[in-house]
Motif scaffolding. Sequence first.
Motif, short mmCIF file in Angstrom:
data_model
loop_
_atom_site.label_atom_id
_atom_site.label_comp_id
_atom_site.label_asym_id
_atom_site.label_seq_id
_atom_site.Cartn_x
_atom_site.Cartn_y
_atom_site.Cartn_z
N ALA A 83 -22.32 -58.03 112.94
CA ALA A 83 -23.56 -58.55 113.52
C ALA A 83 -23.33 -59.94 114.12
N PRO A 84 -23.85 -60.20 115.33
CA PRO A 84 -23.72 -61.52 115.92
C PRO A 84 -24.73 -62.52 115.37
N ALA A 85 -25.83 -61.99 114.79
CA ALA A 85 -26.88 -62.84 114.24
C ALA A 85 -27.74 -61.99 113.31
N VAL A 86 -28.47 -62.67 112.43
CA VAL A 86 -29.40 -62.01 111.52
C VAL A 86 -30.76 -62.66 111.71
N GLU A 87 -31.79 -61.82 111.72
CA GLU A 87 -33.17 -62.31 111.79
C GLU A 87 -33.95 -61.87 110.57
N GLY A 88 -34.92 -62.69 110.20
CA GLY A 88 -35.90 -62.34 109.18
C GLY A 88 -37.27 -62.63 109.75
N TYR A 89 -38.29 -62.04 109.16
CA TYR A 89 -39.66 -62.18 109.66
C TYR A 89 -40.59 -62.56 108.51
N PRO A 90 -40.29 -63.70 107.86
CA PRO A 90 -41.05 -64.09 106.67
C PRO A 90 -42.40 -64.71 107.03
N VAL A 91 -43.18 -64.93 105.98
CA VAL A 91 -44.44 -65.66 106.16
C VAL A 91 -44.16 -67.15 106.15
N ASP A 92 -44.95 -67.87 106.93
CA ASP A 92 -44.89 -69.33 106.93
C ASP A 92 -46.06 -69.79 106.06
N LYS B 3 -49.12 -70.23 97.48
CA LYS B 3 -48.74 -69.03 96.76
C LYS B 3 -48.97 -67.79 97.62
N VAL B 4 -47.99 -66.89 97.61
CA VAL B 4 -48.06 -65.63 98.34
C VAL B 4 -48.30 -64.53 97.32
N ASP B 5 -49.25 -63.64 97.60
CA ASP B 5 -49.51 -62.50 96.73
C ASP B 5 -48.22 -61.73 96.50
N LEU B 6 -47.94 -61.39 95.25
CA LEU B 6 -46.68 -60.75 94.89
C LEU B 6 -46.43 -59.46 95.67
N MET C 222 -47.13 -58.88 98.66
CA MET C 222 -46.79 -59.21 100.04
C MET C 222 -45.59 -60.14 100.15
N ALA C 223 -45.03 -60.53 99.03
CA ALA C 223 -43.91 -61.49 99.04
C ALA C 223 -42.60 -60.86 99.46
N TYR C 224 -42.57 -59.55 99.64
CA TYR C 224 -41.32 -58.86 99.99
C TYR C 224 -40.70 -59.34 101.30
N VAL C 225 -41.49 -59.90 102.21
CA VAL C 225 -40.94 -60.35 103.50
C VAL C 225 -40.23 -61.69 103.37
N GLY C 226 -40.41 -62.35 102.25
CA GLY C 226 -39.81 -63.66 102.05
C GLY C 226 -40.68 -64.77 102.64
N THR C 227 -40.24 -65.98 102.44
CA THR C 227 -40.94 -67.14 102.96
C THR C 227 -40.04 -67.90 103.91
N ARG C 228 -40.66 -68.65 104.77
CA ARG C 228 -39.89 -69.46 105.73
C ARG C 228 -38.90 -70.36 104.99
N SER C 229 -39.34 -70.96 103.89
CA SER C 229 -38.45 -71.88 103.18
C SER C 229 -37.24 -71.17 102.57
N LEU C 230 -37.40 -69.92 102.11
CA LEU C 230 -36.26 -69.15 101.61
C LEU C 230 -35.22 -68.99 102.70
N PHE C 231 -35.67 -68.63 103.90
CA PHE C 231 -34.74 -68.44 105.01
C PHE C 231 -34.13 -69.77 105.47
N GLU C 232 -34.92 -70.83 105.47
CA GLU C 232 -34.38 -72.15 105.86
C GLU C 232 -33.28 -72.59 104.90
N PHE D 256 -51.16 -65.25 106.08
CA PHE D 256 -50.17 -66.20 106.55
C PHE D 256 -49.50 -65.68 107.82
N PRO D 257 -49.23 -66.57 108.77
CA PRO D 257 -48.50 -66.14 109.96
C PRO D 257 -47.05 -65.83 109.61
N ARG D 258 -46.50 -64.83 110.29
CA ARG D 258 -45.08 -64.54 110.14
C ARG D 258 -44.35 -65.21 111.30
#
Length: 189
Positions: free
Chosen positions: A133-142, A147-150, A152-162, A179-181
């Motif tokens: 893969a040349p790059a990886v993307e995620g589509y988490p909530v910002d 607190k994110v409802d458990l 819906m937390a499966y997408v991850g959070t912006r801070s996890l990806f950062e 929350f916006p993704r």
Amino acid sequence: MTISVRPATDFDDIATLVGPKKPTSNVCWCLSYRIPAKENLALSGTARAERVRGLLREGPPGVLAYDDGDVVGWAAVHPRADTSFATSRKIPHVDDLDVWSVWCIRVRPGHRGSGISHALLAGAIGFARESGAPAVEGYPVDNRGQKVDLTMAYVGTRSLFEKAGFHLAAPTDSVLNGFPRVVMRLDLR
């Protein structure tokens, strides 16, 4: 705790993380972004498990985390072209690069809060890199620390990806749990 993450090649371990306790139940099986929406809606009960078995025969559909041999986490990662993100109207393409997508991170109850989601994301990145893969993307909530409802937390959070080195690549029109993704990108070249 010794966490190792490796490609998901064992159906029973995948089932432990994303399958139902009762085989005939209708649960996601992490198929909602992996297969076309019409097919996803049409599959029920044990047919969902069989679809996952079929995907597994094509190659690992993600990665699994283990704590001393006990499966404790799952992350779905695959080329975006083979997911519903390839045609999403709400989550934009940043460019035409053949990126891989990470769309689900799940940690078993009793193991949460111990850094396994970070290990899963690192393992997903490693698997994508090893697969070319040349790059990886995620589509988490910002969620900006809220607190994110458990469920819906499966997408991850912006801070996890950062924390994993991803940068904000684009906003989206998608909202989850209020929350916006966002599109987060990590270049692997």
